[in-house]
Motif scaffolding. Structure first.
Motif, PDB file in Angstrom:
ATOM      1  N   PRO A 177      13.059 -18.632  15.906  1.00  0.00           N
ATOM      2  CA  PRO A 177      11.769 -18.868  15.247  1.00  0.00           C
ATOM      3  C   PRO A 177      11.154 -17.594  14.658  1.00  0.00           C
ATOM      4  CG  PRO A 177      11.517 -18.893  17.629  1.00  0.00           C
ATOM      5  CD  PRO A 177      12.986 -18.831  17.362  1.00  0.00           C
ATOM      6  N   ASP A 178      10.553 -17.723  13.499  1.00  0.00           N
ATOM      7  CA  ASP A 178       9.747 -16.677  12.861  1.00  0.00           C
ATOM      8  C   ASP A 178       8.777 -17.415  11.941  1.00  0.00           C
ATOM      9  OD1 ASP A 178       8.577 -14.617  11.476  1.00  0.00           O
ATOM     10  OD2 ASP A 178      10.452 -13.541  11.055  1.00  0.00           O
ATOM     11  N   GLN A 179       7.706 -17.914  12.537  1.00  0.00           N
ATOM     12  CA  GLN A 179       6.792 -18.779  11.800  1.00  0.00           C
ATOM     13  C   GLN A 179       6.135 -18.056  10.635  1.00  0.00           C
ATOM     14  OE1 GLN A 179       6.694 -22.105  12.498  1.00  0.00           O
ATOM     15  NE2 GLN A 179       5.672 -22.156  10.495  1.00  0.00           N
ATOM     16  N   ASP A 180       5.821 -16.770  10.827  1.00  0.00           N
ATOM     17  CA  ASP A 180       5.210 -16.015   9.724  1.00  0.00           C
ATOM     18  C   ASP A 180       6.136 -16.006   8.508  1.00  0.00           C
ATOM     19  OD1 ASP A 180       2.964 -15.469  11.198  1.00  0.00           O
ATOM     20  OD2 ASP A 180       3.631 -13.480  11.839  1.00  0.00           O
ATOM     21  N   LEU A 181       7.429 -15.793   8.760  1.00  0.00           N
ATOM     22  CA  LEU A 181       8.396 -15.781   7.663  1.00  0.00           C
ATOM     23  C   LEU A 181       8.477 -17.152   6.999  1.00  0.00           C
ATOM     24  CD1 LEU A 181      10.681 -14.571   5.970  1.00  0.00           C
ATOM     25  CD2 LEU A 181      12.241 -15.097   7.862  1.00  0.00           C
ATOM     26  N   LEU A 182       8.543 -18.205   7.796  1.00  0.00           N
ATOM     27  CA  LEU A 182       8.633 -19.555   7.233  1.00  0.00           C
ATOM     28  C   LEU A 182       7.413 -19.884   6.378  1.00  0.00           C
ATOM     29  CD1 LEU A 182      10.085 -21.650  10.205  1.00  0.00           C
ATOM     30  CD2 LEU A 182      11.249 -20.881   8.137  1.00  0.00           C
ATOM     31  N   ASP A 183       6.244 -19.505   6.863  1.00  0.00           N
ATOM     32  CA  ASP A 183       5.020 -19.781   6.113  1.00  0.00           C
ATOM     33  C   ASP A 183       5.028 -19.045   4.771  1.00  0.00           C
ATOM     34  OD1 ASP A 183       4.154 -21.354   8.187  1.00  0.00           O
ATOM     35  OD2 ASP A 183       2.828 -19.830   9.058  1.00  0.00           O
ATOM     36  N   VAL A 184       5.446 -17.786   4.792  1.00  0.00           N
ATOM     37  CA  VAL A 184       5.451 -16.997   3.563  1.00  0.00           C
ATOM     38  C   VAL A 184       6.536 -17.490   2.611  1.00  0.00           C
ATOM     39  CG1 VAL A 184       5.872 -14.694   2.607  1.00  0.00           C
ATOM     40  CG2 VAL A 184       4.408 -14.970   4.609  1.00  0.00           C
ATOM     41  N   LEU A 185       7.705 -17.807   3.143  1.00  0.00           N
ATOM     42  CA  LEU A 185       8.775 -18.352   2.304  1.00  0.00           C
ATOM     43  C   LEU A 185       8.320 -19.620   1.590  1.00  0.00           C
ATOM     44  CD1 LEU A 185      12.175 -18.023   4.214  1.00  0.00           C
ATOM     45  CD2 LEU A 185      11.685 -17.271   1.886  1.00  0.00           C
ATOM     46  N   ASP A 186       7.660 -20.479   2.330  1.00  0.00           N
ATOM     47  CA  ASP A 186       7.160 -21.724   1.734  1.00  0.00           C
ATOM     48  C   ASP A 186       6.156 -21.417   0.628  1.00  0.00           C
ATOM     49  OD1 ASP A 186       6.642 -24.726   1.776  1.00  0.00           O
ATOM     50  OD2 ASP A 186       4.640 -23.959   2.244  1.00  0.00           O
ATOM     51  N   LEU A 187       5.251 -20.475   0.880  1.00  0.00           N
ATOM     52  CA  LEU A 187       4.236 -20.112  -0.099  1.00  0.00           C
ATOM     53  C   LEU A 187       4.870 -19.518  -1.364  1.00  0.00           C
ATOM     54  CD1 LEU A 187       1.217 -19.688  -0.810  1.00  0.00           C
ATOM     55  CD2 LEU A 187       1.405 -17.431   0.263  1.00  0.00           C
ATOM     56  N   VAL A 188       5.814 -18.592  -1.171  1.00  0.00           N
ATOM     57  CA  VAL A 188       6.457 -17.920  -2.304  1.00  0.00           C
ATOM     58  C   VAL A 188       7.228 -18.920  -3.160  1.00  0.00           C
ATOM     59  CG1 VAL A 188       8.264 -16.273  -2.939  1.00  0.00           C
ATOM     60  CG2 VAL A 188       6.559 -15.644  -1.227  1.00  0.00           C
ATOM     61  N   ALA A 223       5.401 -12.227   0.166  1.00  0.00           N
ATOM     62  CA  ALA A 223       6.585 -11.557   0.701  1.00  0.00           C
ATOM     63  C   ALA A 223       6.363 -10.052   0.750  1.00  0.00           C
ATOM     64  CB  ALA A 223       7.792 -11.885  -0.165  1.00  0.00           C
ATOM     65  N   GLN A 224       5.747  -9.523  -0.297  1.00  0.00           N
ATOM     66  CA  GLN A 224       5.457  -8.086  -0.349  1.00  0.00           C
ATOM     67  C   GLN A 224       4.573  -7.665   0.822  1.00  0.00           C
ATOM     68  OE1 GLN A 224       2.875  -6.847  -3.585  1.00  0.00           O
ATOM     69  NE2 GLN A 224       3.995  -4.926  -3.825  1.00  0.00           N
ATOM     70  N   GLN A 225       3.528  -8.431   1.079  1.00  0.00           N
ATOM     71  CA  GLN A 225       2.597  -8.108   2.163  1.00  0.00           C
ATOM     72  C   GLN A 225       3.249  -8.241   3.536  1.00  0.00           C
ATOM     73  OE1 GLN A 225      -0.717 -10.717   1.430  1.00  0.00           O
ATOM     74  NE2 GLN A 225      -1.260  -9.723  -0.513  1.00  0.00           N
ATOM     75  N   LEU A 226       4.070  -9.279   3.701  1.00  0.00           N
ATOM     76  CA  LEU A 226       4.722  -9.473   5.001  1.00  0.00           C
ATOM     77  C   LEU A 226       5.666  -8.315   5.320  1.00  0.00           C
ATOM     78  CD1 LEU A 226       5.086 -11.352   7.440  1.00  0.00           C
ATOM     79  CD2 LEU A 226       7.018 -12.389   6.235  1.00  0.00           C
ATOM     80  N   TRP A 233      14.731  -6.358   8.910  1.00  0.00           N
ATOM     81  CA  TRP A 233      16.055  -6.583   8.331  1.00  0.00           C
ATOM     82  C   TRP A 233      16.298  -8.068   8.137  1.00  0.00           C
ATOM     83  CZ3 TRP A 233      19.756  -5.785   5.356  1.00  0.00           C
ATOM     84  CH2 TRP A 233      21.086  -6.128   5.602  1.00  0.00           C
ATOM     85  N   GLN A 234      15.937  -8.879   9.136  1.00  0.00           N
ATOM     86  CA  GLN A 234      16.124 -10.322   9.027  1.00  0.00           C
ATOM     87  C   GLN A 234      15.269 -10.899   7.905  1.00  0.00           C
ATOM     88  OE1 GLN A 234      15.670 -12.334  12.785  1.00  0.00           O
ATOM     89  NE2 GLN A 234      17.274 -11.155  13.796  1.00  0.00           N
ATOM     90  N   ARG A 235      14.061 -10.375   7.747  1.00  0.00           N
ATOM     91  CA  ARG A 235      13.184 -10.890   6.711  1.00  0.00           C
ATOM     92  C   ARG A 235      13.672 -10.503   5.318  1.00  0.00           C
ATOM     93  NH1 ARG A 235       7.298  -9.968   9.812  1.00  0.00           N
ATOM     94  NH2 ARG A 235       7.455 -11.886  11.063  1.00  0.00           N
ATOM     95  N   VAL A 236      14.187  -9.289   5.174  1.00  0.00           N
ATOM     96  CA  VAL A 236      14.766  -8.881   3.891  1.00  0.00           C
ATOM     97  C   VAL A 236      15.931  -9.805   3.534  1.00  0.00           C
ATOM     98  CG1 VAL A 236      16.163  -7.083   2.772  1.00  0.00           C
ATOM     99  CG2 VAL A 236      14.039  -6.473   3.946  1.00  0.00           C
ATOM    100  N   GLN A 237      16.788 -10.092   4.509  1.00  0.00           N
ATOM    101  CA  GLN A 237      17.913 -11.002   4.262  1.00  0.00           C
ATOM    102  C   GLN A 237      17.431 -12.396   3.892  1.00  0.00           C
ATOM    103  OE1 GLN A 237      19.884 -10.163   8.145  1.00  0.00           O
ATOM    104  NE2 GLN A 237      21.705  -9.832   6.917  1.00  0.00           N
ATOM    105  N   ALA A 238      16.367 -12.852   4.565  1.00  0.00           N
ATOM    106  CA  ALA A 238      15.868 -14.208   4.318  1.00  0.00           C
ATOM    107  C   ALA A 238      15.284 -14.335   2.908  1.00  0.00           C
ATOM    108  CB  ALA A 238      14.816 -14.577   5.362  1.00  0.00           C
ATOM    109  N   GLY A 274       9.853  -2.537  -0.315  1.00  0.00           N
ATOM    110  CA  GLY A 274      10.278  -3.845   0.169  1.00  0.00           C
ATOM    111  C   GLY A 274      10.968  -4.650  -0.912  1.00  0.00           C
ATOM    112  N   GLY A 275      10.380  -4.674  -2.098  1.00  0.00           N
ATOM    113  CA  GLY A 275      10.982  -5.402  -3.207  1.00  0.00           C
ATOM    114  C   GLY A 275      12.326  -4.825  -3.603  1.00  0.00           C
ATOM    115  N   ALA A 276      12.446  -3.483  -3.556  1.00  0.00           N
ATOM    116  CA  ALA A 276      13.711  -2.838  -3.906  1.00  0.00           C
ATOM    117  C   ALA A 276      14.803  -3.207  -2.909  1.00  0.00           C
ATOM    118  CB  ALA A 276      13.520  -1.328  -3.953  1.00  0.00           C
ATOM    119  N   ALA A 277      14.438  -3.255  -1.630  1.00  0.00           N
ATOM    120  CA  ALA A 277      15.422  -3.615  -0.599  1.00  0.00           C
ATOM    121  C   ALA A 277      15.865  -5.067  -0.743  1.00  0.00           C
ATOM    122  CB  ALA A 277      14.833  -3.373   0.790  1.00  0.00           C
ATOM    123  N   VAL A 278      14.910  -5.961  -1.007  1.00  0.00           N
ATOM    124  CA  VAL A 278      15.246  -7.377  -1.186  1.00  0.00           C
ATOM    125  C   VAL A 278      16.143  -7.552  -2.409  1.00  0.00           C
ATOM    126  CG1 VAL A 278      14.325  -9.668  -1.707  1.00  0.00           C
ATOM    127  CG2 VAL A 278      13.167  -8.219  -0.024  1.00  0.00           C
TER     128      VAL A 278
END
Length: 372
Positions: free
Chosen positions: A59-70, A79-82, A94-99, A136-140
């Motif tokens: 679980p990573d609810q913050d990531l799921l919420d932001v992914l849905d929003l983006v 995504a930038q703020q997270l 690292w997991q969030r960059v991959q996601a 963050g954007g460069a890494a993604v």
């Protein structure tokens, strides 16, 4: 004489098949749902197969919420703020960059774009255009290119190399934006594997990661791939890398589970050795992984990766109760090895879960006896 040999071979084959078909005490087999002997995972509060989340290992609810929003708004700023608020050297970043990279890559695959049509993942392009200095954007973006190479091209082809070379350049740009950030170098580990870095080049890259995040589990798992027999190393080199990582692991680190991943990467395609999953090498690796998850922080995001792999080995080793203990922690998410190697990760996970439940009940277990 030849006929005699053929007959003997047929007799031996029949004997083997007979042994395989017999159910010894404690052994289990899968039956159709609704069968009187079927064990029901729902009795243990496990999620239905169609409810299993294949996107993440845990679980990573913050990531799921932001992914849905983006994805809903096509606005990258969430995504930038997270990422900006996530620890740079931590496993979760690292997991969030991959996601985020994976989401953009899958969007592009679903909507490649055409005349008058906006391609999927446009929010990532806008992110890079509007905030070119954002680390963050460069890494993604670098990770997005890596995933595009593996998803859309064949290793060894010109197309694959071109995308990987672009990813390598993107990794360098991301590293310049955040000199102390290990993430660009973690992304480059996949580039190193794809482009076939020499061992000297790879070691130089690895030292940069160790300088920034010496105990990063995600980095070690990515580096292990390079040392595997199927890529640029051997079974011995992979085992040596994993065992060295486990040996220097600080207290509470999941690096103690690295040997289990090395064993998994070198499983024989056809296992003809009886009791292989109870063998000394597997048992030792499983014990190391069990110790790792028991001593790690409860909120360590890499725990789920280790627990998923433990389920695989514990079920294969018919250690039903221990497998069930892992399932109570990770059930609901299946975005991890070994399930992600399947075309249908949820179905693969569900089979092993059903086997664990059936084996547990065949040996006297029940929902009442399973600790939560």
């Amino acid at each position: 004489m030849e006929i005699l040999w053929v007959l003997m071979a047929l007799v031996m084959l029949g004997f083997v098949l007979l042994q395989l078909s017999r159910r010894r005490r404690g052994a289990v087999g899968l039956v159709e749902p609704g069968h009187p002997d079927a064990a029901d995972p729902a009795n243990y509060g496990f999620a239905r197969e169609e409810e299993l989340d294949v996107r993440m290992p845990g679980p990573d609810q913050d990531l799921l919420d932001v992914l849905d929003l983006v994805q809903r708004t096509q606005d990258y700023r969430g995504a930038q703020q997270l990422l900006a608020g996530t620890e740079a050297a931590g496993e979760r970043r690292w997991q969030r960059v991959q996601a985020f990279a994976g989401a953009a890559s899958l969007e592009l695959r679903q909507r490649p774009g055409g005349v008058g049509e906006t391609p999927g993942g446009q929010w990532l392009r806008v992110w890079r255009a509007e905030a070119p200095k954002d680390a963050g954007g460069a890494a993604v973006h670098a990770e997005f290119l890596v995933q595009q190479a593996w998803r859309t091209a064949t290793p060894g082809t010109d197309e694959f190399r071109i995308i990987m070379e672009e990813a390598k350049t993107a990794c360098g740009e991301a590293a310049l934006l955040a000199p102390g950030d290990p993430i660009p170098y973690l992304v480059e580990l996949s580039v190193a594997r794809g482009l076939g870095y020499s061992r000297e080049e790879f070691e130089q890259l690895w030292l940069k990661i160790l300088d920034r995040a010496p105990h990063h589990m995600g980095a070690h798992l990515a580096a292990l791939q390079y040392w595997c027999e199927k890529w640029h190393g051997s079974r011995e080199l992979a085992y040596s890398f994993a065992e060295a990582a486990a040996a220097r692991a600080p207290r509470g680190s999941l690096l103690a589970a690295m040997p289990l991943f090395a064993v998994f990467e070198h499983l024989p395609e056809v296992n003809l050795v009886s009791g292989f999953y109870q063998s000394e090498v597997v048992t030792k690796a499983v014990h190391g992984a069990l110790h790792a998850v028991h001593s790690a922080r409860p909120d360590d995001p890499m725990q789920a990766h280790v627990r998923h792999l433990l389920v695989f080995f514990l079920v294969r080793g018919e250690r039903w109760a221990e497998a069930m203990n892992q399932l109570t922690v990770i059930d609901g998410h299946v975005g991890a090895l070994p399930w992600t190697l399947s075309a249908d990760p949820a179905a693969e996970f569900a089979v092993y879960r059903a086997l664990a439940v059936a084996g547990y009940e065949a040996n006297g277990g029940s929902p009442a006896t399973l600790p939560h």
